[in-house]
Design an enzyme around this catalytic site. Structure first.
Site, short mmCIF file in Angstrom:
data_model
loop_
_atom_site.label_atom_id
_atom_site.label_comp_id
_atom_site.label_asym_id
_atom_site.label_seq_id
_atom_site.Cartn_x
_atom_site.Cartn_y
_atom_site.Cartn_z
N LYS A 254 0.86 -1.19 0.00
CA LYS A 254 0.00 0.00 0.00
C LYS A 254 0.89 1.22 0.00
CE LYS A 254 -1.94 -1.14 4.01
NZ LYS A 254 -1.44 -2.48 4.29
N GLY B 285 -16.85 7.64 1.99
CA GLY B 285 -16.09 8.86 1.73
C GLY B 285 -16.34 9.43 0.36
N CYS C 141 -4.18 2.40 -8.51
CA CYS C 141 -4.50 0.96 -8.64
C CYS C 141 -5.99 0.64 -8.76
CB CYS C 141 -3.88 0.20 -7.48
SG CYS C 141 -2.09 0.20 -7.56
N1 LIG Z 1 1.57 2.05 -6.77
C1 LIG Z 1 1.08 1.05 -6.05
O1 LIG Z 1 0.64 1.23 -4.92
C2 LIG Z 1 1.06 -0.34 -6.62
C3 LIG Z 1 0.82 -1.42 -5.74
C4 LIG Z 1 0.81 -2.70 -6.28
C5 LIG Z 1 1.03 -2.91 -7.62
N2 LIG Z 1 1.25 -1.83 -8.45
C6 LIG Z 1 1.51 -2.08 -9.86
O2 LIG Z 1 2.91 -2.00 -10.06
C7 LIG Z 1 3.19 -1.45 -11.35
C8 LIG Z 1 4.05 -0.21 -11.21
O3 LIG Z 1 3.32 0.76 -10.50
P1 LIG Z 1 4.00 2.09 -9.93
O4 LIG Z 1 2.96 2.79 -9.13
O5 LIG Z 1 5.30 1.73 -9.29
O6 LIG Z 1 4.28 2.87 -11.29
P2 LIG Z 1 5.12 4.21 -11.51
O7 LIG Z 1 4.46 4.90 -12.61
O8 LIG Z 1 5.32 4.91 -10.19
O9 LIG Z 1 6.55 3.69 -11.97
C9 LIG Z 1 6.79 3.02 -13.17
C10 LIG Z 1 8.23 3.28 -13.57
O10 LIG Z 1 8.55 2.44 -14.69
C11 LIG Z 1 9.42 3.15 -15.53
N3 LIG Z 1 9.47 2.52 -16.86
C12 LIG Z 1 8.56 2.54 -17.86
N4 LIG Z 1 9.00 1.81 -18.91
C13 LIG Z 1 10.20 1.29 -18.56
C14 LIG Z 1 11.14 0.45 -19.21
N5 LIG Z 1 10.91 -0.01 -20.43
N6 LIG Z 1 12.27 0.12 -18.56
C15 LIG Z 1 12.51 0.60 -17.31
N7 LIG Z 1 11.65 1.39 -16.63
C16 LIG Z 1 10.51 1.74 -17.25
C17 LIG Z 1 8.85 4.57 -15.53
O11 LIG Z 1 9.79 5.51 -15.97
C18 LIG Z 1 8.49 4.71 -14.03
O12 LIG Z 1 9.57 5.26 -13.31
C19 LIG Z 1 1.82 -1.20 -11.99
O13 LIG Z 1 1.47 -2.30 -12.77
C20 LIG Z 1 0.90 -1.09 -10.79
O14 LIG Z 1 -0.42 -1.42 -11.11
C21 LIG Z 1 1.28 -0.56 -7.96
#
Ligand SMILES: NC(=O)c1ccc[n+]([C@@H]2O[C@H](COP(=O)([O-])OP(=O)(O)OC[C@H]3O[C@@H](n4cnc5c(N)ncnc54)[C@H](O)[C@@H]3O)[C@@H](O)[C@H]2O)c1
Length: 445
Positions: free
Chosen positions: A157, A259, A266
């Protein structure tokens, strides 16, 4: 162990830092040159409690490194984690282009056995697509290299990401290969020491597990918002109802807060993506569609209440906004309810004077300089000359405000509490009008 993590966002950076903290050697790869440069200088591009120290410590110890070179990353780690974004497409489906781009690069550069671990949230069947891309790239090179593709969805989270990663409720691993499961077990062992938390299953089930988890949580929220809307109309108090139902262990207290609607990077995208995936399997996901529709409506509720209070005359008014992030302890404003509210207020000709403990820079990045948005340095400053106060994010520092000060500062003595932070009777005792969510007083028809 040697670990490579593609993507240094909320998930990738936390994953990399936590693996490094356990003693592994981690190389984080990101295509964002600016982000990598900042990380290399010890600057953390996101707000996540505890991440700063963790990254700096491991960076200084030489266990956590950052690069823009995919080749370097592929040469480094036995484990190749894919933690890149999977944003929604126009039609709601998950955009897999970043995930598949990484897969292709791995296929182009891999020279020895690699475990490719998909940590991004991806639709069922994506591991097959990743394999296809890798095989195609290997075929074009005319080489054969052994590898496995594993699904290892992330459940952290934002705002509590380090604690969630360090002490996970569960580690889901989707693979048909017992050897790969063993490798991941060794990698995750330091995080699951007091009891086994790894749940090994087939790849497709692992991929679906992540969507099912988020869809379930989103459903709980929409359900409560639905009942809150009923409570409002029926003269009941949803907060009493919440306690009344939460005491049943089959229901439980968590995630049943009504809320201003759910946001974040997500829930909205994952519910949409699952609805879309269902369609591809000729299934009409009626419940999930409703969860989304209820949320969409809920995100308009604060605006509709404010509009009703001012009898539709919002032009020229200033609304103080407390909270911009989609939830506390993060600066993430992706799909944040505050955005829906601000944008609706602007469209109606009102101004917003907003404060958030950490998301102001993000708000500035998204909206730039505009005459109808004042980003101010404190909660109190937001009230200055405002017509009304809307509380949108349940930050700790908003929970016990100085109601005398609020009353004296506001032109119209009214609080719209989008998170039910306050006791209506208490607020009213200060001579303020109170409108929460589902608290027995109906303002919107
Ligand atoms: N944010 C959350 O709370 C959360 C929780 C669980 C799962 N997820 C999942 O995890 C994944 C990532 O989410 P996030 O929030 O970390 O995303 P984000 O947007 O914060 O980060 C993604 C990163 O990937 C980089 N990127 C894109 N293409 C790339 C490539 N070809 N090579 C290297 N880097 C590359 C981007 O520059 C960016 O820095 C998503 O699928 C999301 O659904 C997110």
């Amino acid at each position: 162990m040697k670990v490579t993590v593609f993507g240094s966002g909320y998930v990738g950076l936390v994953t990399g830092a936590c693996f490094a903290e356990a003693g592994n050697h981690v190389l984080c790869v990101d295509i964002d040159v600016g982000k990598v440069a900042r990380l290399q200088q010890g600057e953390i591009p996101i707000h996540e409690p505890g991440l700063d120290d963790l990254v700096k410590r491991n960076f200084e110890k030489g266990r956590l490194k950052f690069t823009t070179s995919a080749e370097e990353g592929i040469a480094h780690g036995l484990f190749q984690f894919i933690a890149v974004g999977t944003p929604p497409e126009e039609d709601g489906s998950a955009d897999l282009s970043h995930v598949l781009a990484v897969a292709e690069t791995i296929g182009r550069n891999m020279t020895e056995y690699r475990v490719i671990v998909d940590k991004s949230t991806v639709p069922v069947g994506t591991a097959d697509k990743v394999r296809e891309r890798i095989d195609q790239a290997l075929g074009e090179r005319g080489v054969k290299v052994e590898y496995d593709v594993v699904s290892n969805p992330e459940f952290l989270k934002e705002g509590a990401a380090i604690a969630d990663f360090m002490k996970p409720d569960r580690v889901v691993v989707g693979t048909d290969n017992p050897r790969t499961a063993e490798l991941l077990k060794t990698l995750y062992d330091p995080f699951t020491r007091n009891r086994e938390r790894m749940i090994v299953m087939d790849v497709r089930s692992a991929e679906l597990t992540k969507y099912a988890a988020n869809a379930m949580l989103a459903t709980k929220i929409s359900f409560m918002n639905e009942v809150a809307n009923l409570a409002e109309r029926m003269g009941a108090d949803i907060e009493k109802v919440r306690l009344g139902i939460g005491s049943d262990p089959r229901i439980g207290y968590s995630f049943i807060y009504p809320g201003a609607g759910y946001g974040g990077s997500c829930f909205p995208k994952d519910v949409k993506a699952l609805v879309h995936s269902a369609g591809e399997y000729q299934f009409d996901a009626q419940l999930l569609k409703s969860v989304e529709a209820v949320n969409k409506r809920q995100k308009q509720l604060l605006f509709r209440k404010i509009g009703a209070f001012f009898k539709g005359e919002l032009k020229g008014r200033t609304i103080a906004l407390w909270g911009l992030a989609f939830k506390p302890n993060t600066d993430d404003m992706r799909e944040a309810p505050a955005r829906d509210l601000m944008e609706a207020l602007w469209a109606a000709g009102a101004k917003v004077r907003a404060y958030d403990p950490v998301a102001m820079i993000e708000a500035k990045r998204i909206y730039g300089d505009r005459a109808d948005l004042d980003l101010v340095a404190s909660a109190e400053a937001a009230l200055d000359g405002a017509d009304a106060l809307a509380v949108v994010t349940e930050w700790q520092e908003f929970r016990s405000p100085d109601f005398d000060l609020i009353r004296d500062a506001l032109k119209h003595k009214v609080i719209f509490d989008g998170r039910n932070l306050y006791e209506p009777a208490l607020v009213k005792s200060f001579g303020l009008v109170y409108h929460g969510v589902g608290r027995g007083e109906r303002l919107v028809v």
